[in-house]
Design an enzyme around this catalytic site. Sequence first.
Site, PDB file in Angstrom:
ATOM      1  N   CYS A   1       0.839  -1.206   0.000  1.00 25.71           N
ATOM      2  CA  CYS A   1       0.000   0.000   0.000  1.00 25.71           C
ATOM      3  C   CYS A   1       0.870   1.250   0.000  1.00 25.71           C
ATOM      4  CB  CYS A   1      -0.921  -0.010   1.216  1.00 25.71           C
ATOM      5  SG  CYS A   1      -1.998   1.445   1.318  1.00 25.71           S
TER       6      CYS A   1
ATOM      7  N   CYS B   1      -0.519   4.003   2.259  1.00 28.72           N
ATOM      8  CA  CYS B   1      -0.254   3.778   3.679  1.00 28.72           C
ATOM      9  C   CYS B   1       1.186   4.108   4.047  1.00 28.72           C
ATOM     10  CB  CYS B   1      -0.517   2.313   4.049  1.00 28.72           C
ATOM     11  SG  CYS B   1      -2.076   1.633   3.487  1.00 28.72           S
ATOM     12  N   ASP B   2       2.132   3.645   3.250  1.00 30.09           N
ATOM     13  CA  ASP B   2       3.533   3.621   3.672  1.00 30.09           C
ATOM     14  C   ASP B   2       4.480   4.498   2.852  1.00 30.09           C
ATOM     15  OD1 ASP B   2       2.812   1.737   5.609  1.00 30.09           O
ATOM     16  OD2 ASP B   2       3.083   0.071   4.214  1.00 30.09           O
TER      17      ASP B   2
END
Length: 307
Positions: free
Chosen positions: A131, A134-135
């Site tokens: 992701c 997300c990261d």
Amino acid sequence: MYDVIIVGAGPAGASAAIYTARGNLKTLVIDKAPNTGALAITHKIANYPGVIGELSGKDLLDTMREQAKGFGAEFIQTTITDVDVEGDTKYVFTADGMYEGKSIIIATGSKGRNRMLPGEENLMGRGVSTCATCDGAFFEGKTVAVIGDSEEALEEAQALGKFASHIHFVVPRPELQGVHHVPELTGTNILYKTKPLEVLGDNQVQGLRIRTSSGAEEVLAVDGVFVFLSGSKPGTDFLQDQVPLDEDGFMILDSSMQSSVPGVFGAGEVRRTPVKQAVVAAADGAIAAMAVDKFINKRAQLIPQYK
């Protein structure tokens, strides 16, 4: 007899349990492996609303589950062998016995590919991610590899371009599937017909071993590896055609997370979510829980929990 049985204890299931238990519904949560879901194995989270600083996905889930237990939800760890959800009573058969509910929320998330790259699982959350949203921010100014051959992989590479200084876009096929035009990606080296072989590193990603289109093997020095290979499917196989699914196995749900089968609801990655984020799954769980409350109590509309 439970008012609701929730299958899955990830962010969708745990969030649903908070709302159903707080709404005085007798709640059972069944999860076969609480610490192996996508969020549970996430090493660092820094963008969950209301949480300042970084924490692990497991810590966030543990907090959510304890909150649900505090409101009276019951959690058990076991494997589901079969279900019967077509009648008024929903039957869930497990390795430890049968459970009955007036309603059921399917929050089993998605299951990964059948085969992972060597090193991928061990370094998940330690430089390996699925992701970019997300990261990506954790790789500001660093070099990363993106592995994939789909439009999703292209979109994730574009998202990572906001943070990473350089991207190796490893495409196993001769072209990106379903993409008619590949935009110019600044700082990105696209490697077509290149096979990823192994993620390298001890406690943190240090490289990616590949086989190039010429057949030669080499190692890309990278700080992170983002994997977007096909194979991730919703965990709905156990429903066995009792609930309408689309061609890819996603539950067909309305805006209140209800299926066309009375008393059967879904939340999280069992539906076609616009993005795969813990906060989206948690929101789904809350909506599904309030829809269950409406169903159980035969209300005319959803009743939000403000107090």
